[in-house]
Design a protein around this motif. Sequence first.
Motif, PDB file in Angstrom:
ATOM      1  N   LYS A  89       0.745  -1.492   0.405  1.00  0.00           N
ATOM      2  CA  LYS A  89      -0.229  -0.150   0.147  1.00  0.00           C
ATOM      3  C   LYS A  89       0.842   1.245   0.137  1.00  0.00           C
ATOM      4  O   LYS A  89       2.276   1.469   0.747  1.00  0.00           O
ATOM      5  N   ASP A  90      -0.137   1.988  -0.730  1.00  0.00           N
ATOM      6  CA  ASP A  90       1.280   3.268  -0.338  1.00  0.00           C
ATOM      7  C   ASP A  90       0.901   3.461   0.862  1.00  0.00           C
ATOM      8  O   ASP A  90       0.890   4.189   1.668  1.00  0.00           O
ATOM      9  N   TYR A  91       2.781   5.025   0.196  1.00  0.00           N
ATOM     10  CA  TYR A  91       2.561   5.020   2.101  1.00  0.00           C
ATOM     11  C   TYR A  91       1.929   6.478   2.490  1.00  0.00           C
ATOM     12  O   TYR A  91       1.608   6.550   3.450  1.00  0.00           O
ATOM     13  N   LYS A  92       1.793   7.109   1.114  1.00  0.00           N
ATOM     14  CA  LYS A  92       0.754   8.348   1.836  1.00  0.00           C
ATOM     15  C   LYS A  92      -0.905   7.898   2.477  1.00  0.00           C
ATOM     16  O   LYS A  92      -1.144   8.310   3.259  1.00  0.00           O
ATOM     17  N   GLU A  93      -1.039   7.173   1.592  1.00  0.00           N
ATOM     18  CA  GLU A  93      -2.434   6.305   1.920  1.00  0.00           C
ATOM     19  C   GLU A  93      -2.192   5.535   3.322  1.00  0.00           C
ATOM     20  O   GLU A  93      -3.240   6.058   4.250  1.00  0.00           O
ATOM     21  N   THR A  94      -1.556   5.611   3.606  1.00  0.00           N
ATOM     22  CA  THR A  94      -1.290   4.507   5.105  1.00  0.00           C
ATOM     23  C   THR A  94      -1.537   5.451   5.980  1.00  0.00           C
ATOM     24  O   THR A  94      -1.875   4.973   7.104  1.00  0.00           O
ATOM     25  N   TRP A  95      -0.232   6.567   5.674  1.00  0.00           N
ATOM     26  CA  TRP A  95      -0.271   7.459   7.469  1.00  0.00           C
ATOM     27  C   TRP A  95      -1.507   8.574   7.151  1.00  0.00           C
ATOM     28  O   TRP A  95      -2.304   8.282   8.743  1.00  0.00           O
ATOM     29  N   ASP A  96      -2.497   8.368   6.242  1.00  0.00           N
ATOM     30  CA  ASP A  96      -3.597   8.894   6.457  1.00  0.00           C
ATOM     31  C   ASP A  96      -4.240   7.812   7.428  1.00  0.00           C
ATOM     32  O   ASP A  96      -5.269   8.506   8.015  1.00  0.00           O
ATOM     33  N   TYR A  97      -4.055   5.717   6.811  1.00  0.00           N
ATOM     34  CA  TYR A  97      -5.424   5.887   7.293  1.00  0.00           C
ATOM     35  C   TYR A  97      -4.979   5.475   9.550  1.00  0.00           C
ATOM     36  O   TYR A  97      -5.944   5.282   9.997  1.00  0.00           O
ATOM     37  N   GLN A  98      -3.354   5.601   9.600  1.00  0.00           N
ATOM     38  CA  GLN A  98      -2.966   5.593  10.540  1.00  0.00           C
ATOM     39  C   GLN A  98      -3.906   7.138  11.180  1.00  0.00           C
ATOM     40  O   GLN A  98      -4.068   6.604  12.566  1.00  0.00           O
ATOM     41  N   LYS A 137      -6.587   9.933  15.758  1.00  0.00           N
ATOM     42  CA  LYS A 137      -7.429  10.552  15.729  1.00  0.00           C
ATOM     43  C   LYS A 137      -9.277   9.590  16.381  1.00  0.00           C
ATOM     44  O   LYS A 137      -9.546  10.277  17.493  1.00  0.00           O
ATOM     45  N   GLN A 138      -9.529   8.949  15.754  1.00  0.00           N
ATOM     46  CA  GLN A 138     -10.521   8.148  15.842  1.00  0.00           C
ATOM     47  C   GLN A 138      -9.886   7.723  18.045  1.00  0.00           C
ATOM     48  O   GLN A 138     -11.497   7.507  19.259  1.00  0.00           O
ATOM     49  N   THR A 139      -8.821   6.729  17.525  1.00  0.00           N
ATOM     50  CA  THR A 139      -8.872   7.069  19.457  1.00  0.00           C
ATOM     51  C   THR A 139      -8.851   7.816  20.117  1.00  0.00           C
ATOM     52  O   THR A 139      -9.534   8.028  22.038  1.00  0.00           O
ATOM     53  N   LEU A 140      -8.111   9.001  19.726  1.00  0.00           N
ATOM     54  CA  LEU A 140      -7.763  10.111  20.792  1.00  0.00           C
ATOM     55  C   LEU A 140      -8.960  10.873  21.186  1.00  0.00           C
ATOM     56  O   LEU A 140      -9.658  11.284  21.934  1.00  0.00           O
ATOM     57  N   LYS A 178       8.378  14.331   4.381  1.00  0.00           N
ATOM     58  CA  LYS A 178       7.909  15.176   5.671  1.00  0.00           C
ATOM     59  C   LYS A 178       6.761  14.542   6.576  1.00  0.00           C
ATOM     60  O   LYS A 178       6.215  14.832   6.260  1.00  0.00           O
ATOM     61  N   ILE A 179       7.496  13.498   7.484  1.00  0.00           N
ATOM     62  CA  ILE A 179       6.794  12.960   7.935  1.00  0.00           C
ATOM     63  C   ILE A 179       6.328  13.822   9.736  1.00  0.00           C
ATOM     64  O   ILE A 179       7.412  14.358  10.399  1.00  0.00           O
ATOM     65  N   VAL A 181      -1.367   8.120  23.273  1.00  0.00           N
ATOM     66  CA  VAL A 181      -1.556   6.756  22.159  1.00  0.00           C
ATOM     67  C   VAL A 181      -0.796   6.786  21.236  1.00  0.00           C
ATOM     68  O   VAL A 181      -0.017   8.428  20.765  1.00  0.00           O
ATOM     69  N   THR A 182       0.437   5.736  19.966  1.00  0.00           N
ATOM     70  CA  THR A 182       1.225   5.679  19.693  1.00  0.00           C
ATOM     71  C   THR A 182       0.963   6.038  18.003  1.00  0.00           C
ATOM     72  O   THR A 182      -0.428   5.159  17.482  1.00  0.00           O
ATOM     73  N   MET A 183       1.258   5.927  17.087  1.00  0.00           N
ATOM     74  CA  MET A 183       1.844   6.307  15.478  1.00  0.00           C
ATOM     75  C   MET A 183       3.024   5.662  14.929  1.00  0.00           C
ATOM     76  O   MET A 183       3.705   5.811  16.496  1.00  0.00           O
ATOM     77  N   HIS A 184       2.860   5.867  14.043  1.00  0.00           N
ATOM     78  CA  HIS A 184       3.662   4.618  13.034  1.00  0.00           C
ATOM     79  C   HIS A 184       4.833   4.208  13.806  1.00  0.00           C
ATOM     80  O   HIS A 184       4.088   3.110  14.779  1.00  0.00           O
TER      81      HIS A 184
END
Length: 232
Positions: A13-22, A27-30, A85-86, A169-172
């Motif tokens: 899966k494309d990086y940007k699409e995955t980043w958006d999904y993350q 955000k839902q958890t927050l 840049k992330i 809450v974590t990501m990446h």
Amino acid sequence: MNKKVNLLDLGQKDYKETWDYQELLFKQTLDIKIKNRREDAGLETPNHFLFVEHPHVFTLGKSGDLSNLLVDEKELESKGAKFYKINRGGDITYHGPGQIVGYPILDLDNFFTDIHKYLRLLEEMVVLTLADYGLKAERSEGETGVWLDVGTPFARKICAMGVRASRWVTMHGFALNVNSDLGYFDLMVPCGIKDKAVTSLNVELGMAKIDMNEVKQKLLHHFKILFDAEII
């Protein structure tokens, strides 16, 4: 405390699409945590663990130095690679085919509220997985990630890590080189660390290709034990 972790393998899966999904899951958890705090709602927060394999891409963390990318945009295009840049910690990292990328999106209030411990357990998950293949991997002091032959002239990195956390809450997450094309690492200074090599599992084992699904199952096995989690 919800110890259940929703597993989702996104495949390629494309990086940007995955980043958006993350970001969406993050955000839902927050939002649930904020609602609980404001309204004493008592709602359970979810945990997620995403596996993904990205097309060639370079990402630069918040504290990263752009000069660690050694090629320009035109050359990246010729290599079929993208650049972003992330908002994670760390410097520059490469993702590509043959690499297992894992993104745990956890509410650490469900486990323990200690980011240092979180990173060390992610590293331990990888160390134990590599031990299953007969490799002695370890941490390198002051350098997040997992390495081989630490403290020798032959030190080489096999797994990079970089995370973001807000309200626990974590990501990446992590990127483990399994069947990676190591030539792409020559286009950057990996994680901003000069004079140290990068390797992958298939190179270390002298094999053309390693079963990626087998490696994922080993990672999940150790994750479940280390985090006392239930994978669903």
